[in-house]
Structure formats: structure tokens, C-alpha cells
Scaffold this motif. Structure first.
Motif, short mmCIF file in Angstrom:
data_model
loop_
_atom_site.label_atom_id
_atom_site.label_comp_id
_atom_site.label_asym_id
_atom_site.label_seq_id
_atom_site.Cartn_x
_atom_site.Cartn_y
_atom_site.Cartn_z
N THR A 70 26.77 -0.51 24.32
CA THR A 70 27.48 0.52 23.57
C THR A 70 27.90 -0.02 22.21
O THR A 70 28.57 -1.05 22.13
CB THR A 70 28.73 0.99 24.35
N TYR A 74 32.29 3.48 19.72
CA TYR A 74 31.84 4.54 20.63
C TYR A 74 32.29 4.24 22.05
O TYR A 74 32.59 3.10 22.40
CB TYR A 74 30.31 4.67 20.59
N ASP A 76 31.02 5.26 26.18
CA ASP A 76 30.04 5.89 27.06
C ASP A 76 30.77 6.40 28.29
O ASP A 76 31.58 5.66 28.88
CB ASP A 76 28.94 4.89 27.46
N ALA A 90 25.98 9.36 28.23
CA ALA A 90 26.73 10.39 27.49
C ALA A 90 27.70 9.63 26.60
O ALA A 90 28.56 8.89 27.09
CB ALA A 90 27.47 11.32 28.45
N ARG A 91 27.57 9.77 25.29
CA ARG A 91 28.30 8.93 24.32
C ARG A 91 29.10 9.79 23.35
O ARG A 91 28.65 10.84 22.90
CB ARG A 91 27.30 8.08 23.55
N ALA A 92 30.30 9.30 23.03
CA ALA A 92 31.17 9.95 22.05
C ALA A 92 31.78 8.88 21.16
O ALA A 92 31.79 7.69 21.50
CB ALA A 92 32.28 10.73 22.75
N THR A 108 30.62 14.53 23.84
CA THR A 108 29.51 13.62 24.11
C THR A 108 28.16 14.26 23.84
O THR A 108 27.98 15.46 23.98
CB THR A 108 29.54 13.15 25.58
N ASN A 133 26.89 16.23 29.25
CA ASN A 133 27.20 15.17 30.20
C ASN A 133 26.40 15.36 31.48
O ASN A 133 25.55 16.24 31.55
CB ASN A 133 28.71 15.10 30.49
#
Length: 184
Positions: A70, A74, A76, A90-92, A108, A133
Motif C-alpha cells: 500500500t 492510502y 486498503d 479496495a483503496r482510499a 474506495t 468494495n
């Protein structure tokens, strides 16, 4: 012949912090590789999802070869194996500004991480404050759940392959379906 180390999930999950790093107790944040002795999980400390959540992959039983994938800045929040060499997450963006009050929604998108090269590509591009997600892989198809912070229901989206166009498969569902794959 496939040789997988099999642990009862409850034993593994209760002891993962002692051998694999720090993580929260969410079952969907730990996944076995489909064909090799690797374990992917979302590591990090703290009970909130806004910071310090990284995708980590480790060899089993050799646990000293952990690698975080990651990028800084960010988090995950979900993962699924795409192939023995690729993971979908699923990343934000981290939310370091949040301190107190309701935990903010983390918007995400899905990314594919190549474990061999380290290359990471964005797979989905949700618009208008949508959240992607719960990725699932069934054969060559990839499914995920798309919702928003204000909706009680979401839609299930599909890509028939990595290079295919995404399309909505199910509309206004309460939660994503769970797929089971028959193996011989």
C-alpha cells in the motif's frame, strides 16, 4: 500437485498478530492465495479505517518475508486474490485530518497489485462519491459492490476479464452475493 498449509481459521485468526503482524479482527481482511502457500491480509493498528491499513503478503510457513504494497497516504480496506501473482484491493486516501466524531466514509476504488513487479493499476473508477468494495473473482470475471455513503442498497458490477468493460449486473441489492467455486 498443490501443497497448501491448512490451519483452522479460528486458530490462524486468533494467532495472526503473533506471527504475521498487527491487524484488526475482520475475516474478509485475510485471504489465502489460490494455489501457493501465501497469505494476504490488511495490516495496521488502530480501530479506525481512516489511516494505517496496508495490504501485506507473507509466505507460509516462512513468515519473515512480509512485504507491504500500500502506498503512503492510502489505506486498503478489502482484498481478493485475482491470480497467484495478483491481488485486488479496495483503496482510499488516508484521512489524517479526522480526530473525533463519526468515522468518515472512505471512498474506495479497486486496484490490482502485481506481486512480482510491484505494479499497481486502478481497476474501477467510481464517480459521484460512490464506493467500490467487496471484490470477488469467479473464473476470469471480477465482481464488486458499488454503493454510496447515503444509500442503503448498492449495485453489483462485473468485468468479464481484466480488459473488459465493466457493467452493472444486479441493481439495488442489500449486500453483494457470495460466490462458491466447485473444485474437483
Amino acid at each position: 500437485m498443490i501443497s497448501l498449509v491448512i490451519f483452522p481459521f479460528s486458530i490462524l485468526f486468533n494467532n495472526i498478530n503473533s506471527f504475521a503482524g498487527k491487524m484488526l479482527g475482520y475475516e474478509k481482511w485475510i485471504k489465502w492465495a489460490p494455489t501457493i502457500n501465501q497469505l494476504a491480509f490488511i495490516s495496521g493498528e488502530g480501530r479506525f479505517f481512516v489511516v494505517n491499513k496496508s495490504t501485506t503478503v507473507t509466505e507460509i510457513p516462512t513468515l519473515n518475508k512480509q512485504k507491504d504494497y500500500t502506498p503512503k497516504g492510502y489505506v486498503d480496506l478489502d482484498l481478493e486474490w485475482l491470480s497467484p501473482d495478483e491481488i485486488i484491493v479496495a483503496r482510499a486516501k488516508e484521512n489524517k485530518a479526522w480526530k473525533v466524531g463519526p468515522v468518515p466514509t472512505m471512498f474506495t476504488a479497486l486496484y490490482v497489485i502485481n506481486l512480482e513487479s510491484g505494479e499497481q493499476k486502478q481497476l474501477t473508477f467510481p464517480k459521484n462519491n460512490k464506493i467500490d468494495n467487496t471484490p470477488q473473482v469467479v473464473g476470469s470475471s471480477i465482481t464488486w459492490y458499488r454503493t454510496s455513503e447515503k444509500e442503503d442498497q448498492g449495485d453489483v458490477w462485473v468485468k468479464d476479464s481484466m480488459d473488459a468493460q465493466e457493467h452493472r449486473w444486479l441493481k439495488n441489492v442489500d449486500f453483494p452475493p457470495t460466490f462458491f467455486i466447485k473444485s474437483n
